[in-house]
Design a protein around this motif. Structure first.
Motif, mmCIF file in Angstrom:
data_model
loop_
_atom_site.group_PDB
_atom_site.id
_atom_site.type_symbol
_atom_site.label_atom_id
_atom_site.label_comp_id
_atom_site.label_asym_id
_atom_site.label_seq_id
_atom_site.Cartn_x
_atom_site.Cartn_y
_atom_site.Cartn_z
ATOM 1 N N PRO A 90 62.754 92.765 80.214
ATOM 2 C CA PRO A 90 63.663 93.543 79.350
ATOM 3 C C PRO A 90 64.856 94.073 80.151
ATOM 4 O O PRO A 90 64.824 95.174 80.688
ATOM 5 C CB PRO A 90 62.784 94.691 78.843
ATOM 6 C CG PRO A 90 61.478 94.582 79.554
ATOM 7 C CD PRO A 90 61.525 93.485 80.546
ATOM 8 N N GLN A 142 56.523 98.200 78.131
ATOM 9 C CA GLN A 142 57.075 96.852 78.295
ATOM 10 C C GLN A 142 56.284 96.050 79.330
ATOM 11 O O GLN A 142 56.109 94.835 79.176
ATOM 12 C CB GLN A 142 58.541 96.942 78.735
ATOM 13 C CG GLN A 142 59.490 97.276 77.604
ATOM 14 C CD GLN A 142 60.844 97.690 78.120
ATOM 15 O OE1 GLN A 142 60.989 98.064 79.286
ATOM 16 N NE2 GLN A 142 61.843 97.635 77.266
ATOM 17 N N ASP A 145 53.389 94.802 77.617
ATOM 18 C CA ASP A 145 53.818 93.732 76.703
ATOM 19 C C ASP A 145 53.892 92.402 77.436
ATOM 20 O O ASP A 145 53.526 91.366 76.888
ATOM 21 C CB ASP A 145 55.214 94.042 76.112
ATOM 22 C CG ASP A 145 55.146 95.097 75.027
ATOM 23 O OD1 ASP A 145 54.025 95.385 74.557
ATOM 24 O OD2 ASP A 145 56.207 95.636 74.656
#
Lengths: 199, 122
Positions: A90, A142, A145
């Motif tokens: 990200p 994240q 994730d």
């Protein structure tokens, strides 16, 4: 790294700070050396001035709230402009966090080591804007994730890459701030010497 | 409209971190920045919970933006975390600087995972 900050820039003009606390040095500047200054940018409670700050200024909390709004909105804007793809780093959050770290380094040199700025500058920019801009929670989620997306290697790269990048960024911010301080001080000394010769 | 909730969440989250930090830093005498760490780990837990719930159920965008992006984002911070780590290292407390990073990462990830597990089980 060499420390030559014991002598404060008495040559520099005052930068609009009208708040002079009892623990302030001459001209309202506390002579803080990098080795002994505050560690906590939120409010270092070992600093008497910062310990009283919350009660001394009733605008501290509202200022932090407004700063937080601005910082979080800016982060959200970057996330919208640079959306996260599943299974990829990200980048928006990565750059947000690194940028915020570089800026807090600069800010803290200006506020703490120079002892300059409005008393609400650190609460507004340091605690509010940069605190709202950077995030630890999104970073942690994240990372999980990425492991969920079966990218454990990328998760590790993101996890440790952000820590390493953030520390380098904060260091660069601090060094840049201190270099500017040295140059300003040298220029002020030179112009003072020039004025003496001219007389 | 949802953007207003983001602002509202951030307006609560940032002062909440400041007050948490003050409350915790006043209660110990070590150089470890437990205050920032607590705010960060708490934010990871809440965001994990929210993400877990949002994975299993439909959650309005206003809640995701307000609680997740706004509140958790402003409650947690990377700038203060890395500044404190660098300052600890610079002032000679190198062990504590390392511990700050290790504990923050381990506790933050663990809190996010626990939140996710609880949230998706709800």
């Amino acid at each position: 790294m060499s420390h030559r900050w014991e002598t404060m820039p008495d040559e520099l003009p005052a930068t609009g700070s009208t708040h002079v606390s009892p623990d302030a040095g001459p001209l309202g500047r506390r002579p803080v050396e990098p080795g002994h200054g505050p560690v906590d940018p939120d409010a270092d409670l070992r600093e008497p001035r910062q310990r009283r700050e919350w009660t001394a200024h009733r605008w501290v909390l509202p200022t932090i709230a407004v700063g937080g709004m601005l910082g979080a909105s800016a982060r959200h804007g970057l996330e919208l402009a640079w959306p996260v793809q599943a299974g990829e780093i990200p980048w928006a959050t990565f750059m947000t966090n690194l940028g915020g770290c570089a800026l807090i380094g600069l800010l803290m040199v200006y506020v703490v080591e120079l002892g300059a700025g409005h008393p609400l500058l650190r609460p507004f920019v340091g605690v509010g804007v940069l605190g709202g801009f950077t995030t630890f929670s999104t970073y942690a989620v994240q990372t999980t994730d990425l492991t969920d997306a079966r990218e454990p290697a990328l998760a590790l790269v993101y996890l440790f890459g952000t820590v390493a990048g953030a520390l380098v960024a904060v260091m660069l911010g601090i060094f840049l701030g201190r270099t500017v301080l040295v140059l300003l001080r040298r220029a002020a000394r030179r112009s003072r010497a020039g004025a003496r010769r001219g007389r | 409209m949802a953007f207003l909730f983001l602002c509202l969440g951030a307006a609560v989250g940032a002062p909440a971190r400041y007050l948490t930090d003050r409350a915790i830093q006043a209660r110990h005498d070590t150089v470890v920045p437990w205050g920032t760490m607590t705010a960060n780990v708490a934010g990871c837990l809440i965001l994990g919970l929210l993400t877990g719930v949002a994975d299993a159920h439909r959650v309005p965008e206003a809640v995701v933006l307000g609680v997740g992006t706004g509140f958790c984002g402003a409650l947690t911070t990377y700038s203060t975390f890395s500044y404190e780590t660098f300052r600890l290292y610079e002032t000679g407390a190198r062990l504590y600087a390392t511990l700050n990073v290790v504990i923050s990462l381990v506790a933050g990830l663990a809190a996010a995972l626990i939140g996710l597990a609880i949230g998706s089980a709800l």
